[in-house]
Design a protein around this motif. Structure first.
Motif, PDB file in Angstrom:
ATOM      1  N   VAL A   8       0.123  15.817  16.755  1.00 21.01           N
ATOM      2  CA  VAL A   8       0.900  15.920  18.271  1.00 21.01           C
ATOM      3  C   VAL A   8      -0.407  17.010  18.838  1.00 21.01           C
ATOM      4  CG1 VAL A   8       3.191  16.587  15.866  1.00 21.01           C
ATOM      5  CG2 VAL A   8       1.099  18.707  16.633  1.00 21.01           C
ATOM      6  N   VAL A   9      -0.035  16.850  20.368  1.00 20.77           N
ATOM      7  CA  VAL A   9      -0.042  17.532  21.123  1.00 20.77           C
ATOM      8  C   VAL A   9       0.228  18.484  21.129  1.00 20.77           C
ATOM      9  CG1 VAL A   9      -0.579  17.648  23.659  1.00 20.77           C
ATOM     10  CG2 VAL A   9      -0.788  15.829  23.113  1.00 20.77           C
ATOM     11  N   ARG A  10      -0.481  19.710  21.112  1.00 26.16           N
ATOM     12  CA  ARG A  10       0.158  21.334  20.782  1.00 26.16           C
ATOM     13  C   ARG A  10       0.635  21.673  22.202  1.00 26.16           C
ATOM     14  NH1 ARG A  10      -0.529  23.094  15.513  1.00 26.16           N
ATOM     15  NH2 ARG A  10       0.166  25.286  15.988  1.00 26.16           N
ATOM     16  N   GLN A  11      -0.876  22.184  23.508  1.00 24.21           N
ATOM     17  CA  GLN A  11      -0.382  22.532  24.516  1.00 24.21           C
ATOM     18  C   GLN A  11      -1.723  21.672  25.644  1.00 24.21           C
ATOM     19  OE1 GLN A  11      -2.402  26.435  24.631  1.00 24.21           O
ATOM     20  NE2 GLN A  11      -1.333  27.023  26.645  1.00 24.21           N
ATOM     21  N   VAL A  12      -1.059  21.489  26.454  1.00 24.07           N
ATOM     22  CA  VAL A  12      -2.212  21.028  27.928  1.00 24.07           C
ATOM     23  C   VAL A  12      -2.860  22.356  28.213  1.00 24.07           C
ATOM     24  CG1 VAL A  12      -1.961  19.696  29.416  1.00 24.07           C
ATOM     25  CG2 VAL A  12      -0.414  19.191  27.547  1.00 24.07           C
ATOM     26  N   LEU A  13      -4.124  22.072  29.049  1.00 16.84           N
ATOM     27  CA  LEU A  13      -5.357  23.500  29.160  1.00 16.84           C
ATOM     28  C   LEU A  13      -4.843  22.813  30.340  1.00 16.84           C
ATOM     29  CD1 LEU A  13      -7.200  23.742  26.119  1.00 16.84           C
ATOM     30  CD2 LEU A  13      -5.201  25.237  26.402  1.00 16.84           C
ATOM     31  N   ARG A  14      -5.470  22.142  30.851  1.00 19.71           N
ATOM     32  CA  ARG A  14      -5.752  21.676  32.135  1.00 19.71           C
ATOM     33  C   ARG A  14      -5.635  20.661  32.609  1.00 19.71           C
ATOM     34  NH1 ARG A  14     -10.125  24.457  35.313  1.00 19.71           N
ATOM     35  NH2 ARG A  14     -10.753  22.981  37.279  1.00 19.71           N
ATOM     36  N   VAL A  15      -5.488  20.424  34.252  1.00 16.19           N
ATOM     37  CA  VAL A  15      -5.475  18.211  34.496  1.00 16.19           C
ATOM     38  C   VAL A  15      -6.510  18.055  35.469  1.00 16.19           C
ATOM     39  CG1 VAL A  15      -4.070  16.255  35.666  1.00 16.19           C
ATOM     40  CG2 VAL A  15      -2.995  18.390  33.617  1.00 16.19           C
ATOM     41  N   ASP A  16      -7.449  18.016  35.281  1.00 15.93           N
ATOM     42  CA  ASP A  16      -8.960  18.250  36.111  1.00 15.93           C
ATOM     43  C   ASP A  16      -8.530  16.076  36.472  1.00 15.93           C
ATOM     44  OD1 ASP A  16     -10.780  17.863  37.724  1.00 15.93           O
ATOM     45  OD2 ASP A  16     -11.594  19.036  35.615  1.00 15.93           O
ATOM     46  N   GLU A  17      -8.410  16.298  38.019  1.00 13.48           N
ATOM     47  CA  GLU A  17      -8.291  14.578  38.312  1.00 13.48           C
ATOM     48  C   GLU A  17      -8.869  14.086  38.533  1.00 13.48           C
ATOM     49  OE1 GLU A  17      -4.237  14.178  41.248  1.00 13.48           O
ATOM     50  OE2 GLU A  17      -3.470  16.157  40.220  1.00 13.48           O
ATOM     51  N   GLU A  18     -10.055  15.417  39.290  1.00 14.17           N
ATOM     52  CA  GLU A  18     -11.513  15.469  40.040  1.00 14.17           C
ATOM     53  C   GLU A  18     -12.214  14.073  38.937  1.00 14.17           C
ATOM     54  OE1 GLU A  18      -9.713  17.754  40.704  1.00 14.17           O
ATOM     55  OE2 GLU A  18      -9.451  16.750  42.217  1.00 14.17           O
ATOM     56  N   ARG A  19     -11.858  14.657  37.512  1.00 11.66           N
ATOM     57  CA  ARG A  19     -12.913  13.705  36.558  1.00 11.66           C
ATOM     58  C   ARG A  19     -11.974  13.559  35.877  1.00 11.66           C
ATOM     59  NH1 ARG A  19     -16.492  19.573  34.168  1.00 11.66           N
ATOM     60  NH2 ARG A  19     -17.620  19.922  35.442  1.00 11.66           N
ATOM     61  N   ASN A  20     -10.886  13.288  35.738  1.00 15.54           N
ATOM     62  CA  ASN A  20     -10.302  12.379  34.933  1.00 15.54           C
ATOM     63  C   ASN A  20      -9.737  13.011  34.398  1.00 15.54           C
ATOM     64  OD1 ASN A  20      -8.026   9.874  35.433  1.00 15.54           O
ATOM     65  ND2 ASN A  20     -10.383   8.421  34.175  1.00 15.54           N
ATOM     66  N   ARG A  21      -9.594  13.666  33.904  1.00 22.48           N
ATOM     67  CA  ARG A  21      -9.848  14.524  32.417  1.00 22.48           C
ATOM     68  C   ARG A  21      -8.576  15.386  31.810  1.00 22.48           C
ATOM     69  NH1 ARG A  21     -14.791  16.428  29.132  1.00 22.48           N
ATOM     70  NH2 ARG A  21     -15.624  14.521  28.147  1.00 22.48           N
ATOM     71  N   ILE A  22      -7.846  15.230  30.998  1.00 22.10           N
ATOM     72  CA  ILE A  22      -7.211  16.029  30.643  1.00 22.10           C
ATOM     73  C   ILE A  22      -7.599  16.622  29.368  1.00 22.10           C
ATOM     74  CG2 ILE A  22      -4.570  16.661  29.287  1.00 22.10           C
ATOM     75  CD1 ILE A  22      -3.372  13.737  30.935  1.00 22.10           C
ATOM     76  N   TYR A  23      -7.471  18.396  29.327  1.00 21.05           N
ATOM     77  CA  TYR A  23      -7.972  18.791  28.138  1.00 21.05           C
ATOM     78  C   TYR A  23      -6.420  19.667  27.709  1.00 21.05           C
ATOM     79  CZ  TYR A  23     -12.176  19.246  30.976  1.00 21.05           C
ATOM     80  OH  TYR A  23     -13.135  18.143  31.440  1.00 21.05           O
ATOM     81  N   PHE A  24      -6.293  19.201  26.153  1.00 17.83           N
ATOM     82  CA  PHE A  24      -5.096  20.088  24.517  1.00 17.83           C
ATOM     83  C   PHE A  24      -5.861  20.354  23.885  1.00 17.83           C
ATOM     84  CE2 PHE A  24      -6.308  15.424  24.818  1.00 17.83           C
ATOM     85  CZ  PHE A  24      -5.804  15.091  23.568  1.00 17.83           C
ATOM     86  N   THR A  25      -5.038  21.075  23.616  1.00 19.25           N
ATOM     87  CA  THR A  25      -5.134  21.139  21.901  1.00 19.25           C
ATOM     88  C   THR A  25      -4.292  19.934  20.972  1.00 19.25           C
ATOM     89  OG1 THR A  25      -3.698  23.048  22.133  1.00 19.25           O
ATOM     90  CG2 THR A  25      -5.499  23.397  22.121  1.00 19.25           C
ATOM     91  N   ALA A  26      -4.069  19.835  20.367  1.00 19.04           N
ATOM     92  CA  ALA A  26      -3.913  19.273  19.681  1.00 19.04           C
ATOM     93  C   ALA A  26      -3.667  19.812  18.101  1.00 19.04           C
ATOM     94  CB  ALA A  26      -4.115  17.907  19.211  1.00 19.04           C
ATOM     95  N   SER A  27      -2.916  19.133  16.795  1.00 14.93           N
ATOM     96  CA  SER A  27      -3.534  19.045  15.633  1.00 14.93           C
ATOM     97  C   SER A  27      -2.513  17.904  14.725  1.00 14.93           C
ATOM     98  CB  SER A  27      -2.554  19.974  14.761  1.00 14.93           C
ATOM     99  OG  SER A  27      -0.919  20.231  15.151  1.00 14.93           O
ATOM    100  N   GLY A  28      -3.208  17.727  13.191  1.00 14.05           N
ATOM    101  CA  GLY A  28      -2.987  16.657  12.306  1.00 14.05           C
ATOM    102  C   GLY A  28      -3.954  15.158  13.025  1.00 14.05           C
ATOM    103  N   MET A  29      -4.974  15.482  13.771  1.00  5.35           N
ATOM    104  CA  MET A  29      -6.103  14.209  13.974  1.00  5.35           C
ATOM    105  C   MET A  29      -6.556  13.582  13.277  1.00  5.35           C
ATOM    106  SD  MET A  29      -7.386  13.312  18.003  1.00  5.35           S
ATOM    107  CE  MET A  29      -6.085  13.686  18.675  1.00  5.35           C
TER     108      MET A  29
END
Length: 756
Positions: A392-413
């Motif tokens: 599960v994704v827990r929280q999205v921290l930042r969407v960085d379109e310039e770097r083509n990255r989404i930073y997020f927290t997750a658990s259970g991986m």
């Protein structure tokens, strides 16, 4: 009642040896239990990084307790490595003593709001003694200190709206147009515009009334062509009343009144309305797509000024939609429609429109696991699933379109790891290049610099002390250790880590994760009653995963001679939607089949856990659930302490109960009611309530008490004057100790005068 392990006793009889049996629940045990907070609180942890703060793209600070006293550190990142220097605290104490004229002891010195300037390297700022201070060369013996201005005292705040109150959206002032030449405002329940100086006033709407008024939260379109506001049809509000019996400021009682919507109550209705300022043209949409409102959030203008978007939460929470109202046509279309046969967990929410205005990132549990999706807004369809898998994704921290990255927290991986442990990740917007930024096993808490190129990460587990490291997001595998927590003083004081224990739940296969807390003087040759601390519901998972030197729900209670446990059963979060849905219209389930299976498995592995003496306690939802335990599962749970419980879901706040129990109010509410089931009581029960509980209506507890009295049941009721939503405060805590000593140990508790 069993007080010793039977095999051991039998062996003693054969050999003629009498084994010593230590008492449990004695005055000495109480005194030791009450002493543990002083022995185990966080002040006994050394070198644990705290107050971590970035002070620019490559500077950070943190603090830690050390043997000499509180220490403060400045870190500077150069070429991917952090150079950390300590502030010379002996010098700070000396300088503060000189400038304040008072003796400032280094071992008691704490610097509030500590931060560093980006440059020069050793300039720090902090607050002490009511003043701001600046220290130059703070990491050297030659540090200098300058006293700055006094700390401004915050102005007394006006009356703050209670979190239970619904915002009527009245009273906001005029809103300036983007170019500043005009303003829009509410007058006589309608929207007016005028020039910035108040001239040329005219009404844009004329249908607003006291019973169907326009919100004062007016929004101009980015191009200044339109204004938008909700027209609101209010509903009659419900209030609850509390009597403060013993106010501190006067002799006579005080009556309190609080807004408090409950399940089934009528709710207000909103309609987003647009007005073309130049022509006065009104754009009033059809409400067909948002006719059954629980809530409507927004509207918000799109960047191109052609439409507004808003979120529609349908009553009953089975549908949650993002809708768009076109400013030209007045038509409403669906951008996203989230549906569920049970409930959409709308509290677990993320929506982010990309800069192109044509795509949106959306969070959903539609494939059973909470994941991120990329939506094509023009087509109103999913373009791709960004994250996927049985985690599960827990929280999205930042969407960085310039770097083509989404930073997020997750658990259970991570297979084999506790599925609740939080890790930090980055992934491309195209769903590729998933990378773990915090690979060590543990529950992580990271703090990033502004551009998310660097992070400081603290990780721990319930049985593993915190470690803090520095790393970059490009090379997270290269971690530089900043601080490793020293728990020597804790262990010298007798501290015992809880055990992380897993066992299958009701289905015999799905592992349940929980904690077992033993007393500091644990003796495996003895038999210990078991007490479960409970709080359940799909709003979260509740068993601690990070290191706690002192657990308020477990540590002291165990010291009396109990083994205290806590776990998350089915019906809680972060194990998939099906795991959550167990509670739907069935809060009385509370994961009890999983809990009982888990406790039985623990007792089978550890014979000193007495499965015949199991108690349970909790507050709020846990107060409801602990009472339910002895009403519906008396063969397993032998005693319950229940504080401020929402015992009947018709009596409690609307949002929690309609979310999990559904709308309209039906027979499932009755089936889950402790009031309706009160006549089934056969076990000891202590009900506790604060007379000013502003979270759960205290009448809910009183109605259970009334039903028990009418059913001729024996129970205990503790009402705490002046208390709000509480486990029982210090008085209730002692009552809880006595209650379980009496009913699980079968002993008379010591007199309070002996303990205090």
């Amino acid at each position: 009642m069993k007080t010793v392990c039977l095999p051991l006793l039998f062996g003693a009889l054969l050999t003629g040896t009498i084994l010593p049996v230590r008492a449990q629940g004695t005055a000495e045990d109480y005194k030791r239990a009450y002493s543990l907070y002083e022995k185990f609180n966080a002040n006994n942890l050394y070198n644990k990084a705290e107050e971590i703060r970035w002070c620019g793209p490559s500077r950070f600070v943190y603090a830690a307790n050390t043997v000499p006293g509180r220490a403060y550190y400045i870190g500077t990142v150069t070429d991917g490595k952090a150079d950390v220097k300590p502030v010379q605290m002996e010098r700070m104490a000396e300088l503060l003593s000189q400038q304040t004229g008072q003796t400032v002891r280094r071992d008691r010195l704490r610097l509030e709001h500590f931060r560093a300037d980006p440059e020069p390297a050793s300039t720090v700022r902090f607050v002490y003694g009511g003043y701001h201070w600046t220290a130059e060369q703070a990491c050297t013996p030659d540090a200098t200190l300058t006293k700055e201005k006094a700390v401004e005292r915050p102005r007394p705040a006006g009356r703050q709206r209670h979190w239970m109150e619904v915002d009527d959206e009245k009273g906001a002032g005029p809103v300036a147009s983007p170019d500043g030449t005009r303003r829009a405002y509410i007058k006589n329940d309608n929207i007016y515009v005028s020039d910035a100086d108040g001239r040329n006033e005219r009404a844009l709407s004329n249908d607003g009334t006291a019973g169907n008024y326009y919100s004062s939260y007016i929004q101009w379109s980015p191009d200044g062509r339109y204004v938008c506001a909700n027209r609101i049809r209010p509903a009659e509000k419900r209030y609850v009343y509390y009597v403060e019996s013993a106010p501190r400021h006067q002799l006579q009682p005080v009556l309190h009144k609080q807004e408090y919507a409950k399940p089934g109550d009528e709710l207000r209705f909103k309609v987003p309305c647009l007005f073309e300022v130049g022509t006065g043209r009104a754009v009033i949409p059809s409400t067909e797509l948002f006719a059954r409102q629980y809530d409507l959030r927004g509207p918000q203008w799109n960047a191109d000024s052609k439409a507004v978007t808003f979120e529609y939460n349908e009553r009953g929470h089975k549908t949650f939609s993002v809708l768009e109202l076109n400013a030209e046509s007045g038509l409403v279309r669906t951008l996203v429609k989230e549906t569920s046969p049970t409930f959409v967990n709308y509290n677990r929410y993320f929506r982010h429109t990309l800069k192109d205005g044509r795509h949106m990132i959306w969070m959903s549990e539609r494939d059973n696991w909470n994941h991120l999706y990329l939506y094509d807004l023009e087509k109103g369809k999913v373009k791709r699933q960004i994250t996927r898998g049985e985690w599960v994704v827990r929280q999205v921290l930042r969407v960085d379109e310039e770097r083509n990255r989404i930073y997020f927290t997750a658990s259970g991986m991570n297979p084999g790891e506790d599925p609740y442990l939080i890790h930090y990740y980055a992934i491309g917007l195209d769903g590729r290049d998933l990378i773990c930024l915090t690979p060590e096993e543990g529950n992580h808490e990271a703090r990033f610099n502004d551009d998310f190129s660097l992070l400081i990460d603290t990780y721990s587990k319930a049985d593993q002390a915190p470690v803090t490291v520095f790393r970059s997001t490009e090379h997270p595998e290269k971690a530089q250790t900043l601080a490793e927590t020293d728990i020597t003083r804790l262990t010298q004081n007798g501290w015992r880590a809880p055990e992380v224990f897993t066992a299958p739940g009701r289905d015999g296969t799905t592992p349940m994760w929980g904690l077992i807390q033993r007393p500091t003087r644990f003796d495996p040759s003895r038999r210990y009653p078991i007490i479960e601390y409970i709080y359940a519901g799909p709003g979260d998972a509740y068993t601690p995963k990070s290191f706690l030197s002192y657990n308020h729900n477990m540590t002291a209670l165990a010291e009396l001679g109990f083994i205290v446990v806590q776990l998350d059963g089915m019906g809680t979060s972060y194990r998939g939607k099906k795991f959550e849905d167990v509670c739907y219209k069935n809060l009385k389930d509370a994961g009890f089949p999983d809990r009982m299976a888990w406790i039985r498995a623990a007792a089978a592995q550890y014979p000193y856990m007495d499965i015949e003496r199991v108690g349970i306690f909790g507050a709020s939802a846990g107060g409801q659930e602990s009472t339910t335990a002895v009403l519906l599962h008396p063969d397993f749970y032998k005693a319950a302490y229940s504080s401020c419980g929402c015992h009947d879901n018709r009596m409690d706040k609307i949002w929690w109960n309609e979310q999990w129990m559904g709308y309209p109010v039906d027979s499932s509410y009755i089936a889950c009611s402790n009031v309706e089931n009160a006549h089934k009581l056969t076990r000891p029960l202590m009900l506790v309530v604060g007379e000013l509980d502003d979270n759960v209506d205290p009448a809910s507890t009183m109605q259970v008490a009334d039903a028990l009295i009418r059913a001729g049941k024996d129970f205990e009721l503790v009402v705490i004057p002046g208390a709000r939503h509480t486990m029982g405060e210090a008085f209730g805590e002692h009552k809880r100790y006595d209650f379980f000593v009496r009913h699980l140990m079968g002993k008379t508790p010591p007199a309070w005068s002996e303990v205090k």
